[in-house]
Scaffold this motif. Structure first.
Motif, mmCIF file in Angstrom:
data_model
loop_
_atom_site.group_PDB
_atom_site.id
_atom_site.type_symbol
_atom_site.label_atom_id
_atom_site.label_comp_id
_atom_site.label_asym_id
_atom_site.label_seq_id
_atom_site.Cartn_x
_atom_site.Cartn_y
_atom_site.Cartn_z
ATOM 1 N N MET A 11 -6.359 -19.278 0.959
ATOM 2 C CA MET A 11 -5.793 -18.363 2.143
ATOM 3 C C MET A 11 -4.443 -18.743 2.137
ATOM 4 O O MET A 11 -3.872 -19.700 2.242
ATOM 5 C CB MET A 11 -6.828 -18.653 3.502
ATOM 6 N N PHE A 12 -3.914 -17.547 2.627
ATOM 7 C CA PHE A 12 -2.359 -17.603 3.030
ATOM 8 C C PHE A 12 -2.197 -16.667 4.477
ATOM 9 O O PHE A 12 -2.955 -15.744 4.237
ATOM 10 C CB PHE A 12 -1.307 -17.650 2.039
ATOM 11 N N TYR A 13 -0.949 -16.834 4.857
ATOM 12 C CA TYR A 13 -0.677 -15.776 5.921
ATOM 13 C C TYR A 13 -0.443 -14.433 5.292
ATOM 14 O O TYR A 13 0.425 -14.275 4.011
ATOM 15 C CB TYR A 13 0.575 -16.485 6.699
ATOM 16 N N GLY A 14 -0.526 -13.419 6.277
ATOM 17 C CA GLY A 14 -0.413 -11.931 5.552
ATOM 18 C C GLY A 14 1.200 -11.556 5.487
ATOM 19 O O GLY A 14 1.492 -10.598 4.957
ATOM 20 N N ILE A 15 2.095 -12.656 6.155
ATOM 21 C CA ILE A 15 3.652 -12.253 5.806
ATOM 22 C C ILE A 15 3.741 -12.443 4.185
ATOM 23 O O ILE A 15 4.766 -11.612 3.942
ATOM 24 C CB ILE A 15 4.378 -13.160 6.270
ATOM 25 N N ILE A 16 3.196 -13.023 3.483
ATOM 26 C CA ILE A 16 3.535 -12.989 2.106
ATOM 27 C C ILE A 16 3.084 -11.826 1.265
ATOM 28 O O ILE A 16 3.733 -11.058 0.360
ATOM 29 C CB ILE A 16 2.654 -14.301 1.430
ATOM 30 N N LEU A 17 1.835 -11.175 1.787
ATOM 31 C CA LEU A 17 1.479 -9.747 1.309
ATOM 32 C C LEU A 17 2.022 -8.696 1.758
ATOM 33 O O LEU A 17 2.511 -7.778 1.165
ATOM 34 C CB LEU A 17 -0.185 -9.742 1.816
ATOM 35 N N GLU A 18 2.436 -8.744 3.014
ATOM 36 C CA GLU A 18 3.388 -7.725 3.641
ATOM 37 C C GLU A 18 4.650 -7.743 3.057
ATOM 38 O O GLU A 18 5.309 -6.525 2.808
ATOM 39 C CB GLU A 18 3.442 -7.940 5.354
ATOM 40 N N SER A 19 5.318 -8.729 2.752
ATOM 41 C CA SER A 19 6.683 -8.892 1.897
ATOM 42 C C SER A 19 6.559 -8.328 0.522
ATOM 43 O O SER A 19 7.212 -7.449 0.071
ATOM 44 C CB SER A 19 7.214 -10.102 1.999
ATOM 45 N N ALA A 20 5.260 -8.399 0.065
ATOM 46 C CA ALA A 20 5.353 -7.967 -1.291
ATOM 47 C C ALA A 20 4.741 -6.217 -1.278
ATOM 48 O O ALA A 20 5.639 -5.576 -2.085
ATOM 49 C CB ALA A 20 3.999 -8.387 -2.177
ATOM 50 N N ARG A 21 4.084 -5.715 -0.178
ATOM 51 C CA ARG A 21 4.132 -4.413 -0.059
ATOM 52 C C ARG A 21 5.409 -3.731 0.398
ATOM 53 O O ARG A 21 5.697 -2.820 -0.212
ATOM 54 C CB ARG A 21 3.023 -4.207 0.942
ATOM 55 N N ASP A 22 6.436 -4.368 1.213
ATOM 56 C CA ASP A 22 7.724 -4.033 1.643
ATOM 57 C C ASP A 22 8.583 -3.863 0.332
ATOM 58 O O ASP A 22 9.133 -3.043 0.107
ATOM 59 C CB ASP A 22 8.296 -4.934 2.551
ATOM 60 N N GLY A 23 8.390 -4.990 -0.626
ATOM 61 C CA GLY A 23 9.221 -4.929 -1.741
ATOM 62 C C GLY A 23 8.696 -3.672 -2.638
ATOM 63 O O GLY A 23 9.714 -3.114 -3.345
ATOM 64 N N VAL A 24 7.491 -3.415 -2.874
ATOM 65 C CA VAL A 24 6.930 -2.370 -3.752
ATOM 66 C C VAL A 24 7.602 -1.207 -3.410
ATOM 67 O O VAL A 24 7.917 -0.384 -4.088
ATOM 68 C CB VAL A 24 5.485 -2.465 -3.800
ATOM 69 N N ILE A 25 7.494 -0.943 -1.981
ATOM 70 C CA ILE A 25 7.710 0.380 -1.567
ATOM 71 C C ILE A 25 9.213 0.494 -1.604
ATOM 72 O O ILE A 25 9.841 1.431 -1.874
ATOM 73 C CB ILE A 25 7.407 0.371 0.006
ATOM 74 N N LEU A 26 10.346 -0.750 -1.398
ATOM 75 C CA LEU A 26 11.566 -0.474 -1.174
ATOM 76 C C LEU A 26 12.245 -0.281 -2.762
ATOM 77 O O LEU A 26 12.955 0.701 -2.889
ATOM 78 C CB LEU A 26 12.295 -1.813 -0.885
ATOM 79 N N PHE A 27 11.437 -0.955 -3.709
ATOM 80 C CA PHE A 27 12.180 -0.839 -5.211
ATOM 81 C C PHE A 27 11.348 0.151 -6.142
ATOM 82 O O PHE A 27 11.955 0.693 -7.073
ATOM 83 C CB PHE A 27 12.017 -2.198 -5.741
ATOM 84 N N HIS A 28 10.192 0.647 -5.752
ATOM 85 C CA HIS A 28 9.265 1.394 -6.452
ATOM 86 C C HIS A 28 8.745 2.644 -5.927
ATOM 87 O O HIS A 28 8.273 3.632 -6.568
ATOM 88 C CB HIS A 28 8.334 0.574 -7.328
ATOM 89 N N GLY A 29 8.868 2.456 -4.551
ATOM 90 C CA GLY A 29 8.428 3.793 -3.784
ATOM 91 C C GLY A 29 6.870 3.848 -3.209
ATOM 92 O O GLY A 29 6.217 3.175 -3.674
ATOM 93 N N GLU A 30 6.943 4.544 -2.193
ATOM 94 C CA GLU A 30 5.576 4.507 -1.533
ATOM 95 C C GLU A 30 4.395 4.922 -2.394
ATOM 96 O O GLU A 30 3.331 4.550 -2.068
ATOM 97 C CB GLU A 30 5.726 5.108 -0.199
ATOM 98 N N THR A 31 4.756 5.915 -3.321
ATOM 99 C CA THR A 31 3.543 6.407 -4.137
ATOM 100 C C THR A 31 3.172 5.317 -5.010
ATOM 101 O O THR A 31 1.784 5.277 -5.086
ATOM 102 C CB THR A 31 4.267 7.627 -5.187
ATOM 103 N N VAL A 32 3.897 4.767 -5.434
ATOM 104 C CA VAL A 32 3.562 3.582 -6.268
ATOM 105 C C VAL A 32 2.613 2.442 -5.492
ATOM 106 O O VAL A 32 1.460 1.963 -6.009
ATOM 107 C CB VAL A 32 4.677 2.470 -6.835
ATOM 108 N N TRP A 33 2.901 2.457 -4.158
ATOM 109 C CA TRP A 33 2.123 1.380 -3.384
ATOM 110 C C TRP A 33 0.854 1.933 -3.256
ATOM 111 O O TRP A 33 -0.246 1.199 -3.201
ATOM 112 C CB TRP A 33 2.928 1.029 -2.163
#
Length: 213
Positions: A1-23
């Protein structure tokens, strides 16, 4: 288990560099219950590995390992933009200082993330070309994430480009135990080995991480 900040940063990175459609496609493919994550909630770390496995199929490029490293890099960007850069910047004026202070940085976040199973980093030796950094964690499979995070921290905070290789892997079923060679221009090295410093005791994984709490 870990904190959601790790997953939220991953989500943010996918959207920033690859677009919301990819996410959105990743969320659909993995049947995630939500498109976002709560920063201070606890999640199964398998979710991050599932995202890394899904990314190459969606983008038709990269590997799970390369995306794990990407998410490590992007966590630093997210962490800094979220306003935690002051915590990182107090680690010292040089990359060498930073490597010696990583554990203290994690300790400084224990009140914000009280249930964090923080990894341990220990510099064992150094020379003009870099340093050996030993990593221990109760989590397995995060070596590439650590490489990405340290590389991004070096670039963001110190304008340094480093190269990291795995020298040894002593991991057991209980915990990950890896020695990295971090290659950089180590101008703070004073022609003196530090291997005479007290070394970490040979403890089993459960005892080792219990003494950190």
């Amino acid at each position: 288990m870990f904190y959601g900040i790790i997953l939220e940063s991953a989500r943010d990175g996918v959207i920033l560099f690859h677009g919301e459609t990819v996410w959105k496609r990743i969320v659909h493919e993995l049947k995630l219950p939500s498109e976002t994550f709560t920063l201070f909630a606890r999640y199964d770390q398998k979710i991050l590995f599932d995202i890394c496995d899904c990314m190459p199929h969606v983008l038709h490029e990269g590997t799970p390992e390369s995306f794990l490293e990407f998410f490590g890099e992007d966590f630093v960007r997210y962490f800094v933009n979220f306003g935690f850069d002051k915590i990182l910047r107090v680690a010292g004026r040089t990359l060498r200082d930073f490597l010696f202070a990583i554990d203290q940085l994690h300790d400084s976040n224990r009140f914000t993330f009280p249930q964090m199973d923080q990894p341990l980093f220990h510099v064992t030796e150094e020379n003009e070309s870099g340093a050996t950094l030993v990593y221990k964690s109760v989590r397995h499979g995060f070596a590439r994430y650590a490489i990405g995070g340290l590389s991004a921290a070096a670039k963001t905070l110190f304008q340094e480009h480093i190269k990291m290789d795995i020298l040894h892997d002593w991991s057991t079923k209980e915990y990950a135990h890896i020695a990295f060679w971090v290659e950089f221009k180590n101008t703070g090295f004073h022609q003196k080995r530090i291997s005479h410093f007290p070394s970490l005791p040979e403890l089993n994984g459960v005892t080792f991480f219990r003494v950190r709490t």
